[in-house]
Design an enzyme around this catalytic site. Sequence first.
Site, PDB file in Angstrom:
ATOM      1  N   CYS A 135       0.637  -1.191  -0.064  1.00  0.00           N
ATOM      2  CA  CYS A 135      -0.048   0.033   0.199  1.00  0.00           C
ATOM      3  C   CYS A 135       0.935   1.288  -0.034  1.00  0.00           C
ATOM      4  O   CYS A 135       1.258   1.445   1.126  1.00  0.00           O
ATOM      5  CB  CYS A 135      -1.078  -0.203   1.171  1.00  0.00           C
ATOM      6  SG  CYS A 135      -1.886   1.548   1.276  1.00  0.00           S
ATOM      7  N   CYS A 138      -0.471   4.069   2.191  1.00  0.00           N
ATOM      8  CA  CYS A 138      -0.305   3.757   3.608  1.00  0.00           C
ATOM      9  C   CYS A 138       1.270   4.184   4.005  1.00  0.00           C
ATOM     10  O   CYS A 138       1.786   4.903   5.143  1.00  0.00           O
ATOM     11  CB  CYS A 138      -0.563   2.467   4.054  1.00  0.00           C
ATOM     12  SG  CYS A 138      -2.270   1.647   3.553  1.00  0.00           S
ATOM     13  N   ASP A 139       2.165   3.668   3.001  1.00  0.00           N
ATOM     14  CA  ASP A 139       3.473   3.688   3.556  1.00  0.00           C
ATOM     15  C   ASP A 139       4.636   4.506   2.838  1.00  0.00           C
ATOM     16  O   ASP A 139       5.584   4.879   3.381  1.00  0.00           O
ATOM     17  CB  ASP A 139       4.071   2.041   3.471  1.00  0.00           C
ATOM     18  CG  ASP A 139       3.327   1.145   4.436  1.00  0.00           C
ATOM     19  OD1 ASP A 139       3.098   1.724   5.575  1.00  0.00           O
ATOM     20  OD2 ASP A 139       3.255   0.212   4.094  1.00  0.00           O
TER      21      ASP A 139
END
Length: 310
Positions: A135, A138-139
């Site tokens: 992701c 997300c990261d």
Amino acid sequence: MMESVKCLIVGSGPAGFTAAIYTSRANLQPVLYEGIQPGGQLTTTTEIENFPGYPEGVDGTQLMADLKQQAQRFGADIRFGIITRVDLSSRPFHVVVDGEKEIEAETLIVATGATAKYLGLPSESKYKGMGVSACATCDGFFYRKKDVAVVGGGDTACEEATYLASLCRQVYLIVRKPFLRASKAMQQRVLGTPNIKVLFEHNTAEVLGDENGVTGARLRHNDGTEQTIDISGFFLAIGHHPNTELFADQLALDEEGYIRTEPGTSKTSVEGVFAAGDVQDPHYRQAITAAGSGCKAALDCERFLLSQTK
């Protein structure tokens, strides 16, 4: 002895726990089974920085523990166990847990999530959460001004590569085929971004790293030659697999296997069954959107039960 419950929730990610918070407060005495991965996908990530209300960020496992505790505070009955069989042909629905325990449920909220597809390399699982991620939204932030690689050639891969290009110094897009499968607009965006380098006809042979995480990747060209790239982050964008095997012949699914819901609601093709989170969302797949849809499912469920008692 068959147990009867008013509201059964399957899955324990942000969608399942949020549904449990709302249904408990509505006095529906929900029973939630955590499933194969208690806490869902977020327990495989480390720091989450984009969930509202945590200005310093929060550990994925901690966030899920907080949601679980909140649901329990209002009386949700949260159990460890896996639903192995369901029969949705008539209400109350018949559900089997761990192959033996039988439950009758007046309503069912499906929040079984989706699983990111991985390449299946031992080195990839070794560095999961230490530079290997599925992701970018997300990261990606953790790799500012660093070099990263994205695996995949579809729209998702191109989107992730473009997003990472705005943060990272260099993005390698590793594509198995000699072309991109993405839409023309996405292809143009990728090919027009100076710090994205597309490596066509390449497969990842191994993710390289040390005790601190990912340091590189060994790539193999289709002609057999190999090269190593230096990277700090390795992002998978080869798709997700919705966890819908249990419901395959009982609920309407789309071509990819996601549960179809009535637009703007959590209602499925079976009255009294609601779906929330990534299991019905191939587009957004964020913790916050999953939590929001868990709230919708709980409210839809509550209204349905009220309509039944009139």
